[in-house]
Design a protein around this motif. Structure first.
Motif, PDB file in Angstrom:
ATOM      1  N   ARG A 160       0.850  -1.196   0.000  1.00 55.30           N
ATOM      2  CA  ARG A 160       0.000   0.000   0.000  1.00 55.30           C
ATOM      3  C   ARG A 160       0.881   1.238   0.000  1.00 55.30           C
ATOM      4  O   ARG A 160       1.788   1.357   0.824  1.00 55.30           O
ATOM      5  CB  ARG A 160      -0.951  -0.022   1.186  1.00 55.30           C
ATOM      6  N   ILE A 161       0.597   2.140  -0.922  1.00 57.27           N
ATOM      7  CA  ILE A 161       1.452   3.307  -1.118  1.00 57.27           C
ATOM      8  C   ILE A 161       0.720   4.561  -0.660  1.00 57.27           C
ATOM      9  O   ILE A 161      -0.366   4.871  -1.161  1.00 57.27           O
ATOM     10  CB  ILE A 161       1.858   3.453  -2.594  1.00 57.27           C
ATOM     11  N   SER A 178      -2.698   2.140  -4.390  1.00 55.80           N
ATOM     12  CA  SER A 178      -2.491   3.456  -3.795  1.00 55.80           C
ATOM     13  C   SER A 178      -3.573   3.689  -2.755  1.00 55.80           C
ATOM     14  O   SER A 178      -4.734   3.326  -2.955  1.00 55.80           O
ATOM     15  CB  SER A 178      -2.541   4.542  -4.874  1.00 55.80           C
ATOM     16  N   SER A 182      -3.228   9.099  -1.630  1.00 58.62           N
ATOM     17  CA  SER A 182      -1.835   8.896  -2.024  1.00 58.62           C
ATOM     18  C   SER A 182      -1.301   9.994  -2.935  1.00 58.62           C
ATOM     19  O   SER A 182      -1.947  10.419  -3.887  1.00 58.62           O
ATOM     20  CB  SER A 182      -1.682   7.552  -2.741  1.00 58.62           C
ATOM     21  N   MET A 200      -4.062   1.791  -9.385  1.00 61.40           N
ATOM     22  CA  MET A 200      -3.429   3.108  -9.282  1.00 61.40           C
ATOM     23  C   MET A 200      -4.508   4.177  -9.371  1.00 61.40           C
ATOM     24  O   MET A 200      -5.272   4.219 -10.337  1.00 61.40           O
ATOM     25  CB  MET A 200      -2.393   3.297 -10.393  1.00 61.40           C
ATOM     26  N   LEU A 204      -1.305   9.255  -7.417  1.00 62.54           N
ATOM     27  CA  LEU A 204      -0.137   8.408  -7.628  1.00 62.54           C
ATOM     28  C   LEU A 204       0.506   8.711  -8.986  1.00 62.54           C
ATOM     29  O   LEU A 204      -0.177   9.055  -9.950  1.00 62.54           O
ATOM     30  CB  LEU A 204      -0.544   6.944  -7.586  1.00 62.54           C
ATOM     31  N   ALA A 236      -4.164   9.564 -11.131  1.00 65.98           N
ATOM     32  CA  ALA A 236      -2.894   8.851 -11.294  1.00 65.98           C
ATOM     33  C   ALA A 236      -2.309   9.174 -12.666  1.00 65.98           C
ATOM     34  O   ALA A 236      -2.999   9.134 -13.674  1.00 65.98           O
ATOM     35  CB  ALA A 236      -3.091   7.351 -11.137  1.00 65.98           C
TER      36      ALA A 236
END
Length: 290
Positions: A160-161, A178, A182, A200, A204, A236
């Motif tokens: 997990r970002i 994400s 994020s 995504m 991101l 994203a």
């Protein structure tokens, strides 16, 4: 079908602390008779187990080095400045949080890991490299800030970002996603990085480095599962970095999508057939059906 490619579309446009040695079986009560509050950096010697059974048994400023044949067992949440060395890391459902602003490498064995490894860098400039040889495990990672660099290891747990960067190559990972707010980045090194389902969204950024079509000359995600880009909203985006001129018409796969399932969604501002311009001013046409 369903790979994402970019196709070249023309020529480029114009203070160190003392280390405390840990010997014998340690359960978090004290280390070699030294009160925990007095600990600085900790070196865990061979045939030694350092085990956390209750939360935050060491100060968050502690760095731990696992020497060969040592073991760190995390059964409760713990925050550390850093983890290095080549010993074994084992823990259940707890979260191990690492926070440092330099580059540190953990090359040990992840064994029986079912918890979360969370990495964050206060300055955003730090890097955690995980180059371990892993036993089957389901470790999850959370990238809060800085760069998490996974090289040659494997885990079925999710990545997990948040606001950091996921990088690496040669690794086989679980699902990558994400978080809702994020501002992070996915930036594979110049080789393949394997993932499960890929999602995504938010803000991101996917950063593709492209210096040629052959393996090892461009970054590529190899996805086993679904690929969703801004499928339920989000911005994203894609940026392309290159240091060479790519021959016109050269197709380079930046996300390899297994099977016949199509890519769901598109990068922000880049519908199928749109042009994305690299940092060295070379235009590429994006193809989501490659």
């Amino acid at each position: 079908a369903g790979n994402i490619q970019i196709v070249a579309a023309g020529a480029p446009m114009a203070a160190a602390r003392a280390t405390e040695a840990v010997r014998g079986l340690t359960t978090g009560v004290g280390l070699s008779g030294v009160p925990i509050s007095a600990m600085g950096n900790v070196s865990v010697s061979a045939n030694t187990v350092l085990q956390f059974n209750s939360p935050d048994k060491l100060p968050a400023s502690t760095n731990i080095m696992l020497l060969p044949l040592s073991r760190l067992v995390v059964n409760a949440a713990q925050t550390l400045a850093g983890l290095t060395g080549s010993g074994d890391l084992e823990f259940g459902s707890a979260t191990l949080t690492l926070s440092h602003d330099d580059t540190k490498t953990f090359a040990g064995r992840l064994d029986g890991v079912n918890g979360v490894i969370a990495y964050g860098s206060n300055s955003g400039a730090g890097r955690l490299r995980v180059t371990s040889i892993t036993a089957p495990n389901s470790a999850s990672y959370r990238v809060d800030s800085g760069t998490l660099d996974l090289e040659g290891n494997s885990s079925s747990g999710a990545i997990r970002i948040a606001d950091g960067t996921l990088s690496g190559n040669g690794a086989t990972l679980g699902a990558v996603e994400s978080l809702p707010t994020s501002n992070g980045k996915i930036a594979p090194l110049l080789a393949d990085l394997g993932t499960g389902n890929l999602s995504m969204a938010a803000n991101l950024t996917f950063e593709a480095t492209v210096n040629g079509a052959p393996v090892g000359q461009h970054s590529e995600l190899q996805v086993t599962g679904s690929v969703a880009i801004n499928a339920s909203g989000g911005t994203a985006s894609l940026i392309v970095l290159s240091s060479v001129a790519i021959a016109n018409g050269t197709a380079i796969t930046i996300i390899s999508n297994d099977g016949s399932d199509p890519v769901i969604g598109t990068f922000n501002g880049l519908p199928d057939g749109a042009v994305v311009v690299s940092n060295n001013s070379q235009p590429f046409v994006i193809d989501y059906q490659g």
